[in-house]
Design a protein around this motif. Structure first.
Motif, short mmCIF file in Angstrom:
data_model
loop_
_atom_site.label_atom_id
_atom_site.label_comp_id
_atom_site.label_asym_id
_atom_site.label_seq_id
_atom_site.Cartn_x
_atom_site.Cartn_y
_atom_site.Cartn_z
N HIS A 129 -3.68 46.14 17.50
CA HIS A 129 -3.69 47.58 17.72
C HIS A 129 -3.50 47.94 19.19
O HIS A 129 -3.03 49.04 19.49
N LEU A 130 -3.85 47.04 20.09
CA LEU A 130 -3.73 47.32 21.53
C LEU A 130 -2.33 47.05 22.06
O LEU A 130 -1.80 47.83 22.85
N LEU A 131 -1.72 45.93 21.65
CA LEU A 131 -0.50 45.45 22.31
C LEU A 131 0.78 45.59 21.49
O LEU A 131 1.86 45.32 22.00
N SER A 132 0.67 45.99 20.23
CA SER A 132 1.85 46.00 19.36
C SER A 132 2.87 47.09 19.70
O SER A 132 4.00 47.04 19.23
N SER A 138 7.21 42.75 19.35
CA SER A 138 5.77 42.67 19.63
C SER A 138 4.97 43.26 18.48
O SER A 138 3.92 42.73 18.11
N TYR A 139 5.47 44.34 17.92
CA TYR A 139 4.81 44.98 16.78
C TYR A 139 4.66 43.98 15.64
O TYR A 139 3.56 43.79 15.10
N TYR A 140 5.75 43.34 15.28
CA TYR A 140 5.69 42.38 14.18
C TYR A 140 4.87 41.15 14.55
O TYR A 140 4.07 40.66 13.74
N SER A 141 5.04 40.66 15.76
CA SER A 141 4.35 39.43 16.18
C SER A 141 2.84 39.59 16.13
O SER A 141 2.13 38.73 15.58
N PHE A 142 2.34 40.67 16.69
CA PHE A 142 0.88 40.84 16.75
C PHE A 142 0.28 41.18 15.39
O PHE A 142 -0.83 40.75 15.09
N GLY A 149 -5.39 36.06 10.89
CA GLY A 149 -6.84 36.25 10.99
C GLY A 149 -7.45 36.71 9.68
O GLY A 149 -8.54 36.26 9.29
N VAL A 150 -6.75 37.60 8.96
CA VAL A 150 -7.24 38.07 7.66
C VAL A 150 -7.32 36.92 6.67
O VAL A 150 -8.32 36.77 5.94
N ALA A 151 -6.27 36.09 6.63
CA ALA A 151 -6.26 34.96 5.69
C ALA A 151 -7.38 33.97 5.99
O ALA A 151 -8.06 33.48 5.08
N VAL A 152 -7.58 33.70 7.27
CA VAL A 152 -8.64 32.78 7.68
C VAL A 152 -10.01 33.31 7.28
O VAL A 152 -10.87 32.58 6.76
N TYR A 153 -10.21 34.61 7.48
CA TYR A 153 -11.50 35.22 7.12
C TYR A 153 -11.70 35.25 5.61
O TYR A 153 -12.82 35.08 5.12
N LEU A 334 1.86 28.98 10.28
CA LEU A 334 3.25 28.56 10.16
C LEU A 334 4.07 29.59 9.39
O LEU A 334 5.22 29.90 9.76
N THR A 335 3.49 30.16 8.34
CA THR A 335 4.18 31.21 7.58
C THR A 335 4.46 32.43 8.45
O THR A 335 5.57 32.98 8.44
N ALA A 336 3.46 32.85 9.20
CA ALA A 336 3.63 34.00 10.09
C ALA A 336 4.71 33.72 11.13
O ALA A 336 5.53 34.60 11.45
N PHE A 337 4.73 32.50 11.66
CA PHE A 337 5.74 32.13 12.67
C PHE A 337 7.14 32.16 12.07
O PHE A 337 8.08 32.67 12.69
#
Length: 352
Positions: A129-132, A138-142, A149-153, A334-337
């Motif tokens: 939300h800060l850097l996208s 950048s929008y897509y990357s962040f 993070g959602v998947a990990v949680y 890896l999927t996100a990358f």
């Protein structure tokens, strides 16, 4: 005597004058940031439904976006809610570590993973939300990082619920399937969110949302099933376990937050009036934070009070669960990358 009094009054006057200069000193200490702009002044990818102002200008320096942490814009509350929550998690982590040996006690490892995952998703969300707003890539990357993070949680929550909160009857039904299924659905959530964010611009916003919501809903139904079964069993028998109340509110706060995530309320009814405060996503953040803190408190108590039960049920399962957590995190990253690389190539073709 009069001279002394006049000297004191003079000093007080000087101090008051110095206090009045503090705002000017603070203003000069930070560079002047460009004003926020209207929705028509930013590319379509940055636009949110019913939010008409408060957008930050794209293509500025990284320093500019970092300093907007202290600027009033339409993402300020989204950043601070999760940033402060991440700090609270660190404080809780330190507090719990004083009585729990995370390194030597294998049965404490799911609790450690939950704390790590909670801090990770909150930090990644704050960064998104800060850097996208810097650029489209950048929008897509962040935001892809946010989905990792959602998947990990999600997996960490499933592990902690299965390890500490589960009842023996439900354990007998899902044993052997629960954690692999939770890991797969966590990865599917990451993939669905990344694909939904990158879906064709011709698709309506509702279709984009479905790619994000459906996998997350499936994952949540599985992840929360040990807790729901425990609540149901407890109240069916005349519940006297105070921790069950924590679990009940944890589920309730999540469901309320999910409603605000899916529905752009109240800004839908007051377009342009919730640009800075009052957005549904801001309510989603608040309820998700309260949900996470309540969940951690409940599972921390379960870790202390239900040890004989989960030691008998799980044995050395914690070691395998840690390996599956690392595998899930790596697959999601890896999927996100890969999706990011696809987005980057698509943006480069569009520029050419």
């Amino acid at each position: 005597m009069a001279t002394v009094v006049m000297e004191q009054i003079g000093r007080l006057f000087i101090n008051v004058q110095q206090l009045r200069q503090i705002p000017q000193l603070l203003e000069s200490a930070f560079p002047t940031l460009p004003c926020t702009v209207k929705v028509s002044d930013v590319p379509p990818v940055f636009r949110e439904l019913h939010i008409r102002a408060g957008y930050r200008q794209p293509d500025q320096s990284w320093r500019y976006y970092a300093l907007t942490l202290f600027q009033r814009h339409n993402e300020t509350l989204n950043v601070w809610t999760h940033l402060l929550a991440a700090f609270i998690i660190l404080v809780k982590w330190q507090e719990i570590a004083q009585t729990v040996d995370f390194l030597r006690d294998p049965h404490a490892q799911p609790l450690f993973i939950l704390l790590l995952a909670a801090f990770t998703y909150l930090s990644f969300s704050a960064l998104a939300h800060l850097l996208s707003a810097k650029s489209e890539i950048s929008y897509y990357s962040f935001y892809f990082l946010d989905y990792v993070g959602v998947a990990v949680y999600q997996y960490a929550s499933a592990l902690a619920h299965y390890y500490y909160a589960i009842e023996e009857a439900w354990h007998a039904r899902v044993q052997g399937l629960f954690l692999p299924a939770a890991a797969f659905l966590a990865w599917l959530t990451c993939f669905g969110c990344c694909y939904g964010k990158n879906a064709s611009p011709e698709l309506p916003k509702v279709a984009h949302k479905l790619f994000q919501v459906v996998p997350s809903a499936l994952a949540y139904c599985l992840d929360i099933s040990p807790v729901v079964h425990r609540i149901y069993s407890c109240y069916q028998e005349g519940c006297s376990d105070p921790v069950v109340a924590y679990h009940f509110y944890h589920v309730l706060f999540f469901l309320i937050g999910a409603y605000f995530f899916c529905c752009p309320h109240p800004e839908r009814f007051f377009p342009g009036r919730c640009d800075f405060i009052g957005q549904g996503h801001q309510f989603f953040h608040v309820f998700l934070v309260v949900c996470t803190l309540t969940q951690i408190e409940a599972l921390r108590t379960d870790f202390t009070e239900r040890r004989p039960l989960y030691e008998r049920l799980h044995g050395d399962l914690a070691h395998d669960a840690v390996a599956l957590f690392i595998f899930t995190a790596c697959c999601s990253a890896l999927t996100a990358f890969c999706v990011r690389q696809r987005v980057r190539a698509s943006l480069q073709e569009k520029d050419e």
